[in-house]
Enzyme design. Structure first.
Site, PDB file in Angstrom:
ATOM      1  N   SER A 125     -35.987  17.890 -61.709  1.00  0.00           N
ATOM      2  CA  SER A 125     -36.675  19.194 -61.797  1.00  0.00           C
ATOM      3  C   SER A 125     -37.517  19.488 -60.566  1.00  0.00           C
ATOM      4  O   SER A 125     -38.047  18.574 -59.924  1.00  0.00           O
ATOM      5  CB  SER A 125     -37.581  19.231 -63.025  1.00  0.00           C
ATOM      6  OG  SER A 125     -36.837  18.995 -64.182  1.00  0.00           O
ATOM      7  N   GLU A 126     -37.638  20.775 -60.297  1.00  0.00           N
ATOM      8  CA  GLU A 126     -38.480  21.238 -59.188  1.00  0.00           C
ATOM      9  C   GLU A 126     -39.309  22.418 -59.697  1.00  0.00           C
ATOM     10  O   GLU A 126     -39.045  22.941 -60.788  1.00  0.00           O
ATOM     11  CB  GLU A 126     -37.595  21.675 -58.011  1.00  0.00           C
ATOM     12  CG  GLU A 126     -36.705  20.544 -57.516  1.00  0.00           C
ATOM     13  CD  GLU A 126     -35.767  20.960 -56.382  1.00  0.00           C
ATOM     14  OE1 GLU A 126     -35.781  22.161 -56.012  1.00  0.00           O
ATOM     15  OE2 GLU A 126     -35.035  20.097 -55.888  1.00  0.00           O
ATOM     16  N   GLY A 128     -39.106  25.333 -58.895  1.00  0.00           N
ATOM     17  CA  GLY A 128     -38.257  26.514 -59.084  1.00  0.00           C
ATOM     18  C   GLY A 128     -36.973  26.252 -59.850  1.00  0.00           C
ATOM     19  O   GLY A 128     -36.143  27.149 -59.976  1.00  0.00           O
ATOM     20  N   GLY A 130     -35.538  24.080 -63.349  1.00  0.00           N
ATOM     21  CA  GLY A 130     -35.633  23.144 -64.476  1.00  0.00           C
ATOM     22  C   GLY A 130     -34.339  23.169 -65.261  1.00  0.00           C
ATOM     23  O   GLY A 130     -33.427  22.379 -65.024  1.00  0.00           O
ATOM     24  N   GLY A 237     -30.582  10.243 -71.301  1.00  0.00           N
ATOM     25  CA  GLY A 237     -31.968  10.659 -71.492  1.00  0.00           C
ATOM     26  C   GLY A 237     -32.129  11.460 -72.774  1.00  0.00           C
ATOM     27  O   GLY A 237     -33.079  11.290 -73.531  1.00  0.00           O
ATOM     28  N   GLU A 359     -35.182  17.376 -71.377  1.00  0.00           N
ATOM     29  CA  GLU A 359     -33.780  16.933 -71.529  1.00  0.00           C
ATOM     30  C   GLU A 359     -32.918  18.003 -72.199  1.00  0.00           C
ATOM     31  O   GLU A 359     -32.091  17.702 -73.059  1.00  0.00           O
ATOM     32  CB  GLU A 359     -33.695  15.621 -72.336  1.00  0.00           C
ATOM     33  CG  GLU A 359     -34.526  14.475 -71.798  1.00  0.00           C
ATOM     34  CD  GLU A 359     -34.081  14.014 -70.421  1.00  0.00           C
ATOM     35  OE1 GLU A 359     -32.988  14.423 -69.977  1.00  0.00           O
ATOM     36  OE2 GLU A 359     -34.830  13.266 -69.788  1.00  0.00           O
TER      37      GLU A 359
HETATM   38  C1  LIG Z   1     -43.808  16.206 -70.189  1.00  0.00           C
HETATM   39  C2  LIG Z   1     -42.625  16.528 -69.332  1.00  0.00           C
HETATM   40  C3  LIG Z   1     -41.945  15.511 -68.686  1.00  0.00           C
HETATM   41  C4  LIG Z   1     -40.894  15.791 -67.823  1.00  0.00           C
HETATM   42  N1  LIG Z   1     -40.265  14.761 -67.149  1.00  0.00           N
HETATM   43  C5  LIG Z   1     -39.297  15.047 -66.246  1.00  0.00           C
HETATM   44  C6  LIG Z   1     -38.707  14.001 -65.466  1.00  0.00           C
HETATM   45  O1  LIG Z   1     -39.032  12.828 -65.615  1.00  0.00           O
HETATM   46  N2  LIG Z   1     -37.774  14.342 -64.527  1.00  0.00           N
HETATM   47  C7  LIG Z   1     -37.371  15.637 -64.351  1.00  0.00           C
HETATM   48  O2  LIG Z   1     -36.511  15.849 -63.507  1.00  0.00           O
HETATM   49  N3  LIG Z   1     -37.908  16.653 -65.078  1.00  0.00           N
HETATM   50  C8  LIG Z   1     -38.860  16.394 -66.017  1.00  0.00           C
HETATM   51  N4  LIG Z   1     -39.429  17.406 -66.762  1.00  0.00           N
HETATM   52  C9  LIG Z   1     -38.998  18.785 -66.535  1.00  0.00           C
HETATM   53  C10 LIG Z   1     -38.083  19.279 -67.641  1.00  0.00           C
HETATM   54  O3  LIG Z   1     -36.823  18.687 -67.514  1.00  0.00           O
HETATM   55  C11 LIG Z   1     -38.030  20.808 -67.553  1.00  0.00           C
HETATM   56  O4  LIG Z   1     -39.294  21.281 -67.943  1.00  0.00           O
HETATM   57  C12 LIG Z   1     -36.961  21.414 -68.418  1.00  0.00           C
HETATM   58  O5  LIG Z   1     -35.686  21.133 -67.890  1.00  0.00           O
HETATM   59  C13 LIG Z   1     -37.131  22.935 -68.548  1.00  0.00           C
HETATM   60  O6  LIG Z   1     -37.209  23.488 -67.275  1.00  0.00           O
HETATM   61  P1  LIG Z   1     -38.417  24.487 -66.899  1.00  0.00           P
HETATM   62  O7  LIG Z   1     -39.668  23.877 -67.368  1.00  0.00           O
HETATM   63  O8  LIG Z   1     -38.282  24.790 -65.471  1.00  0.00           O
HETATM   64  O9  LIG Z   1     -38.168  25.770 -67.772  1.00  0.00           O
HETATM   65  P2  LIG Z   1     -37.204  26.974 -67.358  1.00  0.00           P
HETATM   66  O10 LIG Z   1     -35.867  26.457 -66.979  1.00  0.00           O
HETATM   67  O11 LIG Z   1     -37.892  27.877 -66.409  1.00  0.00           O
HETATM   68  O12 LIG Z   1     -37.091  27.723 -68.764  1.00  0.00           O
HETATM   69  C14 LIG Z   1     -38.139  28.542 -69.284  1.00  0.00           C
HETATM   70  C15 LIG Z   1     -37.713  29.035 -70.646  1.00  0.00           C
HETATM   71  O13 LIG Z   1     -36.527  29.801 -70.535  1.00  0.00           O
HETATM   72  C16 LIG Z   1     -35.528  29.246 -71.387  1.00  0.00           C
HETATM   73  N5  LIG Z   1     -34.215  29.375 -70.745  1.00  0.00           N
HETATM   74  C17 LIG Z   1     -33.815  28.856 -69.558  1.00  0.00           C
HETATM   75  N6  LIG Z   1     -32.536  29.139 -69.320  1.00  0.00           N
HETATM   76  C18 LIG Z   1     -32.112  29.829 -70.390  1.00  0.00           C
HETATM   77  C19 LIG Z   1     -30.854  30.403 -70.776  1.00  0.00           C
HETATM   78  N7  LIG Z   1     -29.783  30.299 -69.978  1.00  0.00           N
HETATM   79  N8  LIG Z   1     -30.773  31.056 -71.962  1.00  0.00           N
HETATM   80  C20 LIG Z   1     -31.862  31.165 -72.762  1.00  0.00           C
HETATM   81  N9  LIG Z   1     -33.059  30.658 -72.465  1.00  0.00           N
HETATM   82  C21 LIG Z   1     -33.185  30.001 -71.303  1.00  0.00           C
HETATM   83  C22 LIG Z   1     -35.905  27.792 -71.549  1.00  0.00           C
HETATM   84  O14 LIG Z   1     -35.353  27.236 -72.715  1.00  0.00           O
HETATM   85  C23 LIG Z   1     -37.411  27.896 -71.622  1.00  0.00           C
HETATM   86  O15 LIG Z   1     -37.789  28.239 -72.916  1.00  0.00           O
HETATM   87  C24 LIG Z   1     -40.476  17.137 -67.642  1.00  0.00           C
HETATM   88  C25 LIG Z   1     -41.149  18.166 -68.318  1.00  0.00           C
HETATM   89  C26 LIG Z   1     -42.206  17.880 -69.145  1.00  0.00           C
HETATM   90  C27 LIG Z   1     -42.908  18.995 -69.850  1.00  0.00           C
END
Ligand SMILES: Cc1cc2nc3c(=O)[nH]c(=O)nc-3n(C[C@H](O)[C@H](O)[C@H](O)COP(=O)(O)OP(=O)(O)OC[C@H]3O[C@@H](n4cnc5c(N)ncnc54)[C@H](O)[C@@H]3O)c2cc1C
Length: 379
Positions: A125-126, A128, A130, A237, A359
């Site tokens: 994740s970054e 910009g 997720g 994961g 995940e």
């Molecule tokens: C405590 C914690 C630990 C983490 N650990 C890791 C780690 O170890 N390594 C790592 O790489 N990442 C990690 N993450 C990041 C995590 O994988 C991301 O937060 C997750 O993939 C969601 O991405 P985002 O937060 O950017 O949300 P976004 O992708 O911006 O999504 C925002 C909202 O929009 C919804 N959404 C997105 N796309 C769609 C779609 N196509 N249709 C409908 N709804 C959609 C999502 O479900 C969400 O509700 C962690 C996050 C947390 C909170």
């Protein structure tokens, strides 16, 4: 033979449960407030052989199957979701190394990872990108026979503590998976504090400021294998998070049934009240259903059946949403005590919410499961 495997597995669950009861669960609320799991506990997890027991014996593991691994992660999740999160990302890196690592990479890392002398983290994740993993902006450019890595990863579980990062980066042609030691010049770790849940899982942002890596950093036979590394690693994961979510439901049930048996309102124990019984009955039902879904996903993994991917999506979707629902009800059953730091249910509530985001968020899970239904039919 089957009976022997089942007996060994039961023993693994029982010994993991005993370990968690003694060394993890009693301290989880304190770690949650402190925002870290102490070093001493990380070492104990290594002594108990829990960091990567699925690795083969020649790599320092015990060759445990995926069903047994899921059960261990459930037990750890029942005690502390932060510790389970650290196990999850470590497991993802170890699994990828075992599956895709070269002889040199295995020799360099496997034994130390298995023992927990080296801890792993997963960096996809970054800020910009997720849910949309294809949108990552971190780049790996061919450089002197190796790679020049530039960019930043966010929300990295265990990032404050991990020694080895599995980093996904964009090349001109595709995405690569790279093994990056924390000590490599240009790696910068910035802790992230005060998250809603899994507060002791030591999150960090990891910046890669023109990090120079040799060719041996590449995981997988070629840059084109990174898609497979990513899919397989995320699947594992997700499996671990599903199992950890089962653990949260079980912990909600444990706490709520105990509380309902000691708290009385107007002279009646909570456990005698039909509306409270309804909440507990739903916890009992869902924890069993979620556990069976995880077990099914684990069995398919052990059989090498690709159907495990969808089974894992379903298990994670069911278990994480059920965990969030039941953690809400566990707080409700505890009333004001549930909102206080004196009972663990407030932590379960915060941790369970995180399970619906990581995940594969709820929305991505539902979209994926529905998409599969249209492709494959529902049976
Ligand atoms: C405590 C914690 C630990 C983490 N650990 C890791 C780690 O170890 N390594 C790592 O790489 N990442 C990690 N993450 C990041 C995590 O994988 C991301 O937060 C997750 O993939 C969601 O991405 P985002 O937060 O950017 O949300 P976004 O992708 O911006 O999504 C925002 C909202 O929009 C919804 N959404 C997105 N796309 C769609 C779609 N196509 N249709 C409908 N709804 C959609 C999502 O479900 C969400 O509700 C962690 C996050 C947390 C909170």
């Amino acid at each position: 033979m089957r009976a022997a495997v089942a007996a060994d597995r039961a023993l693994d669950r029982v010994s993991a449960r005993a370990f968690v009861r003694e060394h993890i669960a009693p301290h989880a609320d304190v770690w949650d407030r402190q925002g870290a799991v102490p070093e001493e506990t990380l070492e104990r997890i290594g002594e108990a052989g829990l960091w990567a027991p699925f690795l083969p014996a020649d790599l320092g593991g015990r060759g445990l199957d995926m069903v047994a691994l899921g059960e261990i992660h459930e037990e750890v999740g029942r005690g502390c979701s932060s510790v389970r999160s650290l196990l999850t990302v470590h497991t993802m890196l170890c699994w990828a190394l075992n599956r895709w690592g070269s002889a040199h990479q295995l020799e360099q890392w496997a034994q130390d990872l298995a023992a927990g002398r080296v801890l792993g983290a997963f960096c996809l994740s970054e800020a910009g990108a997720g849910s949309d993993a294809a949108g990552i902006a971190t780049t790996a450019v061919a450089h002197g026979g190796g790679w020049l890595l530039r960019g930043a990863k966010k929300w990295i579980t265990g990032g404050q503590r991990a020694d080895l990062f599995l980093v996904f980066a964009r090349t001109e042609a595709s995405i690569v998976a790279l093994l990056v030691p924390r000590t490599t010049p240009g790696v910068r770790v910035t802790p992230i504090h005060d998250m809603l849940g899994t507060r002791a899982s030591m999150l960090a942002e990891i910046a890669f400021d023109d990090v120079v890596l040799g060719p041996e950093a590449l995981l997988g036979p070629s840059a084109f294998a990174a898609g497979m590394v990513l899919t397989g690693t995320l699947d594992l994961g997700r499996y671990s998070v599903a199992a950890g979510s089962v653990g949260i439901i079980q912990a909600c049930l444990d706490a709520s049934s105990a509380y309902a048996g000691e708290r009385s309102v107007g002279g009646t124990l909570l456990r005698e009240l039909p509306l409270i019984q309804a909440k507990l009955s739903d916890m009992v039902t869902d924890v069993r259903a979620a556990r069976l879904l995880c077990e099914q996903a684990g069995r398919l993994k052990d059989a090498g059946d690709p159907a495990t991917i969808m089974a894992t999506w379903v298990a994670k979707y069911f278990a994480s949403t059920a965990a969030a629902r039941h953690a809400t009800e566990a707080v409700q059953i505890h009333g004001a005590n549930g909102c206080s730091p004196h009972y663990p249910v407030a932590r379960y509530y915060r941790d369970a919410k995180v399970m619906e985001i990581i995940e594969g968020s709820n929305e991505i899970q539902r979209t994926t499961i529905a998409g599969e239904a249209f492709r494959e039919g529902t049976s």
